[in-house]
Design a protein around this motif. Structure first.
Motif, PDB file in Angstrom:
ATOM      1  N   THR A   1      43.023  32.434  39.510  1.00 45.50           N
ATOM      2  CA  THR A   1      42.832  33.169  38.846  1.00 45.50           C
ATOM      3  C   THR A   1      42.906  33.185  37.222  1.00 45.50           C
ATOM      4  O   THR A   1      42.062  33.450  37.133  1.00 45.50           O
ATOM      5  CB  THR A   1      44.728  33.718  38.513  1.00 45.50           C
ATOM      6  OG1 THR A   1      44.528  33.829  40.087  1.00 45.50           O
ATOM      7  CG2 THR A   1      44.435  35.168  37.938  1.00 45.50           C
ATOM      8  N   LEU A   2      42.967  32.428  36.452  1.00 50.80           N
ATOM      9  CA  LEU A   2      42.134  32.001  35.347  1.00 50.80           C
ATOM     10  C   LEU A   2      40.780  31.696  35.474  1.00 50.80           C
ATOM     11  O   LEU A   2      39.940  32.131  34.616  1.00 50.80           O
ATOM     12  CB  LEU A   2      42.870  30.508  34.517  1.00 50.80           C
ATOM     13  CG  LEU A   2      44.322  29.869  34.875  1.00 50.80           C
ATOM     14  CD1 LEU A   2      44.675  28.294  34.801  1.00 50.80           C
ATOM     15  CD2 LEU A   2      45.099  30.889  33.683  1.00 50.80           C
ATOM     16  N   GLY A   3      40.527  30.714  36.037  1.00 53.21           N
ATOM     17  CA  GLY A   3      38.820  31.163  36.477  1.00 53.21           C
ATOM     18  C   GLY A   3      38.051  32.446  37.163  1.00 53.21           C
ATOM     19  O   GLY A   3      36.696  33.101  36.954  1.00 53.21           O
ATOM     20  N   LEU A   4      38.630  32.767  37.670  1.00 53.50           N
ATOM     21  CA  LEU A   4      38.422  34.172  38.417  1.00 53.50           C
ATOM     22  C   LEU A   4      37.606  35.212  36.984  1.00 53.50           C
ATOM     23  O   LEU A   4      36.415  35.617  36.651  1.00 53.50           O
ATOM     24  CB  LEU A   4      39.584  34.942  39.224  1.00 53.50           C
ATOM     25  CG  LEU A   4      38.865  36.625  39.278  1.00 53.50           C
ATOM     26  CD1 LEU A   4      37.358  36.449  40.593  1.00 53.50           C
ATOM     27  CD2 LEU A   4      39.863  36.839  40.039  1.00 53.50           C
ATOM     28  N   PHE A   5      38.542  35.035  35.489  1.00 48.20           N
ATOM     29  CA  PHE A   5      38.869  35.628  34.739  1.00 48.20           C
ATOM     30  C   PHE A   5      37.909  35.053  33.828  1.00 48.20           C
ATOM     31  O   PHE A   5      36.779  35.440  33.135  1.00 48.20           O
ATOM     32  CB  PHE A   5      40.042  35.588  33.940  1.00 48.20           C
ATOM     33  CG  PHE A   5      41.246  37.415  34.810  1.00 48.20           C
ATOM     34  CD1 PHE A   5      40.498  38.237  33.849  1.00 48.20           C
ATOM     35  CD2 PHE A   5      42.082  36.700  35.572  1.00 48.20           C
ATOM     36  CE1 PHE A   5      40.635  39.338  34.707  1.00 48.20           C
ATOM     37  CE2 PHE A   5      42.688  38.411  36.418  1.00 48.20           C
ATOM     38  CZ  PHE A   5      42.268  39.447  35.539  1.00 48.20           C
TER      39      PHE A   5
ATOM     40  N   ALA B   1      40.469  36.622  28.637  1.00 46.20           N
ATOM     41  CA  ALA B   1      39.629  35.998  28.687  1.00 46.20           C
ATOM     42  C   ALA B   1      38.656  37.174  28.443  1.00 46.20           C
ATOM     43  O   ALA B   1      37.188  37.594  28.483  1.00 46.20           O
ATOM     44  CB  ALA B   1      39.272  36.260  30.094  1.00 46.20           C
ATOM     45  N   GLY B   2      39.213  38.404  27.854  1.00 47.06           N
ATOM     46  CA  GLY B   2      38.722  39.397  26.996  1.00 47.06           C
ATOM     47  C   GLY B   2      38.137  40.794  27.729  1.00 47.06           C
ATOM     48  O   GLY B   2      37.360  41.297  28.476  1.00 47.06           O
ATOM     49  N   PHE B   3      39.374  41.191  28.500  1.00 47.36           N
ATOM     50  CA  PHE B   3      39.294  41.581  29.729  1.00 47.36           C
ATOM     51  C   PHE B   3      40.519  42.938  29.193  1.00 47.36           C
ATOM     52  O   PHE B   3      41.986  42.486  28.912  1.00 47.36           O
ATOM     53  CB  PHE B   3      39.159  41.365  30.845  1.00 47.36           C
ATOM     54  CG  PHE B   3      38.283  40.619  31.627  1.00 47.36           C
ATOM     55  CD1 PHE B   3      37.500  41.729  32.529  1.00 47.36           C
ATOM     56  CD2 PHE B   3      38.096  40.016  31.053  1.00 47.36           C
ATOM     57  CE1 PHE B   3      36.525  40.923  32.166  1.00 47.36           C
ATOM     58  CE2 PHE B   3      36.710  39.444  31.826  1.00 47.36           C
ATOM     59  CZ  PHE B   3      35.649  39.887  32.889  1.00 47.36           C
ATOM     60  N   ALA B   4      40.325  44.197  29.479  1.00 51.08           N
ATOM     61  CA  ALA B   4      41.001  45.669  28.928  1.00 51.08           C
ATOM     62  C   ALA B   4      41.799  45.832  29.986  1.00 51.08           C
ATOM     63  O   ALA B   4      40.843  46.139  31.454  1.00 51.08           O
ATOM     64  CB  ALA B   4      40.166  46.390  28.209  1.00 51.08           C
ATOM     65  N   PHE B   5      43.026  45.809  30.488  1.00 53.06           N
ATOM     66  CA  PHE B   5      43.803  46.734  31.417  1.00 53.06           C
ATOM     67  C   PHE B   5      43.536  47.729  31.236  1.00 53.06           C
ATOM     68  O   PHE B   5      44.525  48.210  30.508  1.00 53.06           O
ATOM     69  CB  PHE B   5      44.951  46.141  32.126  1.00 53.06           C
ATOM     70  CG  PHE B   5      45.797  46.674  33.085  1.00 53.06           C
ATOM     71  CD1 PHE B   5      45.496  46.470  34.090  1.00 53.06           C
ATOM     72  CD2 PHE B   5      47.356  47.433  32.473  1.00 53.06           C
ATOM     73  CE1 PHE B   5      45.837  46.989  35.391  1.00 53.06           C
ATOM     74  CE2 PHE B   5      47.519  47.398  33.467  1.00 53.06           C
ATOM     75  CZ  PHE B   5      47.862  47.242  35.152  1.00 53.06           C
TER      76      PHE B   5
ATOM     77  N   MET C   1      28.585  30.258  48.177  1.00 50.18           N
ATOM     78  CA  MET C   1      29.618  28.934  48.086  1.00 50.18           C
ATOM     79  C   MET C   1      29.774  29.186  46.472  1.00 50.18           C
ATOM     80  O   MET C   1      30.008  28.242  45.472  1.00 50.18           O
ATOM     81  CB  MET C   1      29.386  27.758  48.340  1.00 50.18           C
ATOM     82  CG  MET C   1      30.566  26.907  48.416  1.00 50.18           C
ATOM     83  SD  MET C   1      32.110  26.721  49.959  1.00 50.18           S
ATOM     84  CE  MET C   1      31.035  25.933  51.330  1.00 50.18           C
ATOM     85  N   LEU C   2      31.178  30.206  46.347  1.00 47.86           N
ATOM     86  CA  LEU C   2      31.497  30.059  45.232  1.00 47.86           C
ATOM     87  C   LEU C   2      33.205  29.758  45.139  1.00 47.86           C
ATOM     88  O   LEU C   2      34.196  30.182  45.696  1.00 47.86           O
ATOM     89  CB  LEU C   2      31.719  31.238  44.483  1.00 47.86           C
ATOM     90  CG  LEU C   2      31.804  31.916  43.251  1.00 47.86           C
ATOM     91  CD1 LEU C   2      30.886  32.772  42.757  1.00 47.86           C
ATOM     92  CD2 LEU C   2      33.252  31.711  43.462  1.00 47.86           C
ATOM     93  N   ASP C   3      33.683  28.776  44.747  1.00 45.46           N
ATOM     94  CA  ASP C   3      35.188  28.841  43.853  1.00 45.46           C
ATOM     95  C   ASP C   3      35.828  28.949  42.779  1.00 45.46           C
ATOM     96  O   ASP C   3      34.723  29.196  41.584  1.00 45.46           O
ATOM     97  CB  ASP C   3      35.140  26.862  43.673  1.00 45.46           C
ATOM     98  CG  ASP C   3      36.689  26.717  43.845  1.00 45.46           C
ATOM     99  OD1 ASP C   3      37.651  27.465  43.349  1.00 45.46           O
ATOM    100  OD2 ASP C   3      37.035  25.440  43.914  1.00 45.46           O
ATOM    101  N   ALA C   4      36.286  29.906  42.809  1.00 45.67           N
ATOM    102  CA  ALA C   4      36.663  31.208  41.445  1.00 45.67           C
ATOM    103  C   ALA C   4      37.332  30.139  40.473  1.00 45.67           C
ATOM    104  O   ALA C   4      36.939  30.616  39.330  1.00 45.67           O
ATOM    105  CB  ALA C   4      38.029  31.710  42.161  1.00 45.67           C
TER     106      ALA C   4
END
Length: 210
Positions: A125-129, A188-192, A95-98
């Motif tokens: 989406t904010l929570g996903l990252f 969030a510290g990710f590169a596209f 059970m996971l809510d992003a």
């Protein structure tokens, strides 16, 4: 109105069928062959019916698949599909809510999220990252699939109609602009890293943890 679920023969609370999975799973798997690590644990956020989890776990037997979803009936469906497939590399669904500040998993070697960003509030989406930033090591991939809007690419009539239908069902839903998603990723510290055009006007997007 788009039908998201078709109840399985075992009843509404057992196996569910998402018609799009049969149409997109092989195309997605082809890209995942390039983007997923050779081994490790893949956390799938918003696994839905569980059909993708079973298909990908079969296609990538060296990977451990961790499905998840915030919906209890979806978790039941995921468990039913997994039990029927009898695969040793599919873990019990979580059970996971992003959008939650805490997730029930501590680490992963990759995150995959299919068709969630447009059928959820922006907070998901904010929570996903944010969640991916907590779980992934530098270089690990976060992979998204679904329809998006791009500033320099005309949006197809079918995607415009789909966007309108989503917003009519829930004003917090709708196709997201890739630039906005990229901004969240950077924060969030990710590169596209990559963008792949997929069938039916969908895209796969690859981000990597910095």
């Amino acid at each position: 109105m788009t039908t998201l679920w078709i109840p399985g023969d075992g009843g509404f609370a057992d196996k569910r069928h998402a018609p799009a999975t049969l149409r997109n799973r092989d195309a997605i798997a082809g890209v995942l062959t390039e983007w997923l690590p050779a081994k490790g644990t893949i956390v799938e956020v918003a696994s839905g019916s569980g059909e993708h989890a079973v298909h990908f776990a079969t296609a990538f037997p060296a990977l451990d698949w961790q499905p998840s979803d915030p919906d209890a009936d979806a978790l039941t469906s995921i468990a039913a599909w997994s039990a029927d497939a009898r695969l040793g590399n599919v873990r019990p669904p979580l059970m996971l809510d992003a959008s939650a500040a805490e997730w029930p998993v501590q680490a992963a070697d990759a995150l995959l999220c299919i068709n969630m960003v447009h059928i959820s509030p922006w907070a998901a989406t904010l929570g996903l990252f944010a969640g991916a930033a907590r779980l992934l090591a530098p270089g690990a991939p976060l992979i998204l699939y679904g329809p998006y809007v791009e500033a320099d690419v005309p949006t197809t009539e079918s995607n415009l109609a789909f966007d309108a239908s989503l917003r009519a069902r829930n004003p917090a839903w709708g196709l997201r602009d890739i630039a906005a998603v990229q901004g969240v990723a950077a924060d969030a510290g990710f590169a596209f890293v990559d963008r792949r055009a997929m069938p039916a006007n969908n895209l796969m997007l690859l981000f990597r943890k910095l």
